[in-house]
Motif scaffolding. Structure first.
Motif, PDB file in Angstrom:
ATOM      1  N   SER A 193       0.861  -1.176   0.000  1.00 12.76           N
ATOM      2  CA  SER A 193       0.000   0.000   0.000  1.00 12.76           C
ATOM      3  C   SER A 193       0.900   1.230   0.000  1.00 12.76           C
ATOM      4  O   SER A 193       2.070   1.154  -0.392  1.00 12.76           O
ATOM      5  CB  SER A 193      -0.920  -0.009   1.224  1.00 12.76           C
ATOM      6  N   THR A 194       0.346   2.356   0.407  1.00  8.11           N
ATOM      7  CA  THR A 194       1.135   3.579   0.553  1.00  8.11           C
ATOM      8  C   THR A 194       0.917   4.152   1.944  1.00  8.11           C
ATOM      9  O   THR A 194      -0.114   3.883   2.583  1.00  8.11           O
ATOM     10  CB  THR A 194       0.730   4.643  -0.493  1.00  8.11           C
ATOM     11  N   LYS A 195       1.890   4.904   2.409  1.00  6.72           N
ATOM     12  CA  LYS A 195       1.780   5.588   3.694  1.00  6.72           C
ATOM     13  C   LYS A 195       2.275   7.019   3.534  1.00  6.72           C
ATOM     14  O   LYS A 195       3.176   7.292   2.736  1.00  6.72           O
ATOM     15  CB  LYS A 195       2.597   4.862   4.777  1.00  6.72           C
ATOM     16  N   ARG A 196       1.664   7.900   4.328  1.00  7.63           N
ATOM     17  CA  ARG A 196       2.056   9.320   4.311  1.00  7.63           C
ATOM     18  C   ARG A 196       2.779   9.640   5.612  1.00  7.63           C
ATOM     19  O   ARG A 196       2.264   9.373   6.698  1.00  7.63           O
ATOM     20  CB  ARG A 196       0.822  10.199   4.146  1.00  7.63           C
ATOM     21  N   PHE A 197       3.974  10.185   5.472  1.00  9.85           N
ATOM     22  CA  PHE A 197       4.819  10.475   6.619  1.00  9.85           C
ATOM     23  C   PHE A 197       5.048  11.980   6.745  1.00  9.85           C
ATOM     24  O   PHE A 197       5.067  12.710   5.748  1.00  9.85           O
ATOM     25  CB  PHE A 197       6.182   9.797   6.494  1.00  9.85           C
ATOM     26  N   HIS A 198       5.277  12.423   7.977  1.00  5.08           N
ATOM     27  CA  HIS A 198       5.778  13.777   8.224  1.00  5.08           C
ATOM     28  C   HIS A 198       7.137  13.625   8.901  1.00  5.08           C
ATOM     29  O   HIS A 198       7.227  13.234  10.057  1.00  5.08           O
ATOM     30  CB  HIS A 198       4.834  14.577   9.114  1.00  5.08           C
ATOM     31  N   HIS A 199       8.179  13.908   8.145  1.00  3.83           N
ATOM     32  CA  HIS A 199       9.551  13.708   8.621  1.00  3.83           C
ATOM     33  C   HIS A 199      10.189  15.080   8.817  1.00  3.83           C
ATOM     34  O   HIS A 199      10.395  15.820   7.843  1.00  3.83           O
ATOM     35  CB  HIS A 199      10.340  12.899   7.593  1.00  3.83           C
ATOM     36  N   PRO A 200      10.516  15.472  10.051  1.00  4.96           N
ATOM     37  CA  PRO A 200      10.989  16.837  10.317  1.00  4.96           C
ATOM     38  C   PRO A 200      12.101  17.338   9.404  1.00  4.96           C
ATOM     39  O   PRO A 200      11.981  18.430   8.837  1.00  4.96           O
ATOM     40  CB  PRO A 200      11.422  16.781  11.788  1.00  4.96           C
ATOM     41  N   PRO A 201      13.178  16.574   9.175  1.00  2.50           N
ATOM     42  CA  PRO A 201      14.243  17.147   8.332  1.00  2.50           C
ATOM     43  C   PRO A 201      13.865  17.311   6.864  1.00  2.50           C
ATOM     44  O   PRO A 201      14.335  18.230   6.203  1.00  2.50           O
ATOM     45  CB  PRO A 201      15.394  16.146   8.486  1.00  2.50           C
ATOM     46  N   VAL A 202      13.038  16.418   6.314  1.00  2.00           N
ATOM     47  CA  VAL A 202      12.777  16.458   4.868  1.00  2.00           C
ATOM     48  C   VAL A 202      11.320  16.764   4.536  1.00  2.00           C
ATOM     49  O   VAL A 202      10.960  16.844   3.362  1.00  2.00           O
ATOM     50  CB  VAL A 202      13.208  15.132   4.194  1.00  2.00           C
ATOM     51  N   GLY A 203      10.464  16.931   5.526  1.00  2.00           N
ATOM     52  CA  GLY A 203       9.087  17.326   5.275  1.00  2.00           C
ATOM     53  C   GLY A 203       8.156  16.150   5.017  1.00  2.00           C
ATOM     54  O   GLY A 203       8.457  15.002   5.346  1.00  2.00           O
ATOM     55  N   ASP A 204       7.006  16.438   4.407  1.00  2.00           N
ATOM     56  CA  ASP A 204       5.997  15.414   4.135  1.00  2.00           C
ATOM     57  C   ASP A 204       6.395  14.589   2.917  1.00  2.00           C
ATOM     58  O   ASP A 204       6.893  15.134   1.919  1.00  2.00           O
ATOM     59  CB  ASP A 204       4.635  16.058   3.883  1.00  2.00           C
ATOM     60  N   LEU A 205       6.165  13.301   2.989  1.00  5.26           N
ATOM     61  CA  LEU A 205       6.420  12.441   1.843  1.00  5.26           C
ATOM     62  C   LEU A 205       5.476  11.248   1.871  1.00  5.26           C
ATOM     63  O   LEU A 205       5.041  10.798   2.945  1.00  5.26           O
ATOM     64  CB  LEU A 205       7.872  11.972   1.785  1.00  5.26           C
ATOM     65  N   THR A 206       5.141  10.755   0.694  1.00  7.24           N
ATOM     66  CA  THR A 206       4.279   9.588   0.539  1.00  7.24           C
ATOM     67  C   THR A 206       5.088   8.477  -0.116  1.00  7.24           C
ATOM     68  O   THR A 206       5.672   8.676  -1.191  1.00  7.24           O
ATOM     69  CB  THR A 206       3.055   9.919  -0.336  1.00  7.24           C
ATOM     70  N   LEU A 207       5.145   7.326   0.537  1.00  9.67           N
ATOM     71  CA  LEU A 207       5.922   6.190   0.042  1.00  9.67           C
ATOM     72  C   LEU A 207       5.039   4.962  -0.102  1.00  9.67           C
ATOM     73  O   LEU A 207       4.153   4.720   0.713  1.00  9.67           O
ATOM     74  CB  LEU A 207       7.074   5.865   0.995  1.00  9.67           C
ATOM     75  N   GLY A 208       5.292   4.206  -1.138  1.00  7.08           N
ATOM     76  CA  GLY A 208       4.681   2.896  -1.245  1.00  7.08           C
ATOM     77  C   GLY A 208       5.516   1.896  -0.468  1.00  7.08           C
ATOM     78  O   GLY A 208       6.690   2.139  -0.171  1.00  7.08           O
ATOM     79  N   PHE A 209       4.901   0.793  -0.105  1.00  4.88           N
ATOM     80  CA  PHE A 209       5.678  -0.255   0.557  1.00  4.88           C
ATOM     81  C   PHE A 209       5.166  -1.617   0.125  1.00  4.88           C
ATOM     82  O   PHE A 209       4.003  -1.792  -0.243  1.00  4.88           O
ATOM     83  CB  PHE A 209       5.629  -0.118   2.084  1.00  4.88           C
ATOM     84  N   GLU A 210       6.060  -2.579   0.169  1.00  4.16           N
ATOM     85  CA  GLU A 210       5.743  -3.968  -0.161  1.00  4.16           C
ATOM     86  C   GLU A 210       6.198  -4.828   1.004  1.00  4.16           C
ATOM     87  O   GLU A 210       7.286  -4.638   1.552  1.00  4.16           O
ATOM     88  CB  GLU A 210       6.471  -4.399  -1.433  1.00  4.16           C
ATOM     89  N   THR A 211       5.343  -5.772   1.411  1.00  8.14           N
ATOM     90  CA  THR A 211       5.664  -6.668   2.519  1.00  8.14           C
ATOM     91  C   THR A 211       5.880  -8.067   1.975  1.00  8.14           C
ATOM     92  O   THR A 211       5.008  -8.622   1.298  1.00  8.14           O
ATOM     93  CB  THR A 211       4.532  -6.689   3.561  1.00  8.14           C
ATOM     94  N   LEU A 212       7.036  -8.651   2.259  1.00  8.52           N
ATOM     95  CA  LEU A 212       7.418  -9.957   1.744  1.00  8.52           C
ATOM     96  C   LEU A 212       7.624 -10.924   2.904  1.00  8.52           C
ATOM     97  O   LEU A 212       8.302 -10.608   3.880  1.00  8.52           O
ATOM     98  CB  LEU A 212       8.710  -9.847   0.926  1.00  8.52           C
ATOM     99  N   SER A 213       7.046 -12.114   2.795  1.00 12.19           N
ATOM    100  CA  SER A 213       7.239 -13.131   3.826  1.00 12.19           C
ATOM    101  C   SER A 213       8.643 -13.712   3.735  1.00 12.19           C
ATOM    102  O   SER A 213       9.177 -13.904   2.631  1.00 12.19           O
ATOM    103  CB  SER A 213       6.209 -14.253   3.679  1.00 12.19           C
ATOM    104  N   VAL A 214       9.236 -14.012   4.889  1.00 19.55           N
ATOM    105  CA  VAL A 214      10.574 -14.594   4.935  1.00 19.55           C
ATOM    106  C   VAL A 214      10.413 -16.099   5.148  1.00 19.55           C
ATOM    107  O   VAL A 214      10.099 -16.559   6.249  1.00 19.55           O
ATOM    108  CB  VAL A 214      11.405 -13.971   6.079  1.00 19.55           C
ATOM    109  N   ASN A 215      10.605 -16.866   4.101  1.00 16.26           N
ATOM    110  CA  ASN A 215      10.359 -18.302   4.187  1.00 16.26           C
ATOM    111  C   ASN A 215      11.298 -19.009   5.147  1.00 16.26           C
ATOM    112  O   ASN A 215      10.936 -20.022   5.747  1.00 16.26           O
ATOM    113  CB  ASN A 215      10.465 -18.939   2.797  1.00 16.26           C
TER     114      ASN A 215
END
Length: 272
Positions: A193-215
């Motif tokens: 999915s995507t998440k929206r972050f507020h990061h003090p040094p670099v400001g607001d950013l929206t990142l996608g993420f992928e979750t992978l199972s560790v076999n």
């Protein structure tokens, strides 16, 4: 079926029993835990009656028939060296590993820079609810927090797991928000999915993420964050990476001794 005004949404027990094709008395015994051995046919019928998704139906089956007996989990989880070793090479990709109880056995340097508010906290779930900085960091905190609660539940179907009981008990006492979300009984693994972050040094950013199972380590997952090439978030990640490489004093550091890093094999015995 019975009609009329309802105080709460959803089917009544007798209605579930009718749709599933079982007696009301039998269904009530199931709800109360007095009947512990429903057949696969009954489980399928109940899943259909309750309109459960595949993941929820699998969780229902695991509650009745766990795949194997599980001892209480370790106090802290470990990430295997073959999983941790590549993380340092991903200089433009924040990545972390989380375990069954949402411990964080490994976080790469850019991941540490992306999540500076974690500090020395080795548990994502406790930091999410007990660290006030999390609510400032996640612009959609309630959505992300509920996702963590649902992931914790789906990963731990055994109700007699002592470590889960202790973790949930502590969070229910210390966080009314966690207690409320846990009471929803949502079951949902983290995927993509995507998440929206507020990061003090670099400001607001929206990142996608992928979750992978560790076999190689059942219950562990690798989460990889990404930005759209050429986007503002991509530029923010590049800035964050440069601050990490130069160890800028403007960048809050999350490398407390308790926080495992893919750079420090001796610290991976702890968690992030």
């Amino acid at each position: 079926m019975p009609a009329g005004t309802r105080r709460t949404p959803g089917l009544r027990p007798e209605e579930v029993a009718v749709v599933a094709g079982v007696s009301t008395d039998y269904y009530v015994r199931l709800e109360q835990g007095r009947e512990r051995n429903p057949s696969p046919h009954v489980l399928r019928a109940l899943a259909a009656a309750l309109l459960l998704k595949d993941e929820e139906a699998a969780f229902l089956r695991a509650l009745v028939d766990p795949p194997h007996p599980r001892r209480p989990g370790p106090a802290r989880e470990h990430a295997g060296p073959h999983l941790v070793a590549p993380l340092d090479t991903w200089t433009d990709t924040p990545a972390l590993v989380y375990g069954r109880y949402l411990d964080l056995p490994a976080v790469n340097p850019l991941g540490e820079a992306l999540f500076p508010w974690l500090g020395g906290d080795s548990s994502l779930i406790t930091a999410m609810f007990l660290n006030p900085a999390a609510r400032d960091f996640y612009r959609d905190w309630a959505v992300v927090a509920q996702g963590c609660v649902a992931a914790l539940r789906v990963a731990n179907p055994a109700p007699d797991d002592r470590r889960l009981q202790e973790l949930v008990g502590e969070l229910c006492v210390r966080s009314p928000d966690f207690a409320r979300m846990w009471a929803r009984h949502e079951v949902r693994a983290k995927t993509a999915s995507t998440k929206r972050f507020h990061h003090p040094p670099v400001g607001d950013l929206t990142l996608g993420f992928e979750t992978l199972s560790v076999n190689s380590a059942p219950g562990q997952h690798l989460v990889v964050h990404r930005a759209e090439p050429g986007s503002a978030a991509d530029q923010s990640l590049a800035l964050l990476g440069s601050l990490t490489l130069t160890d800028s004093p403007d960048l809050p550091s999350s490398r407390a001794p308790e926080l495992p890093s893919s750079r420090a094999p001796d610290r991976r015995a702890h968690s992030s």
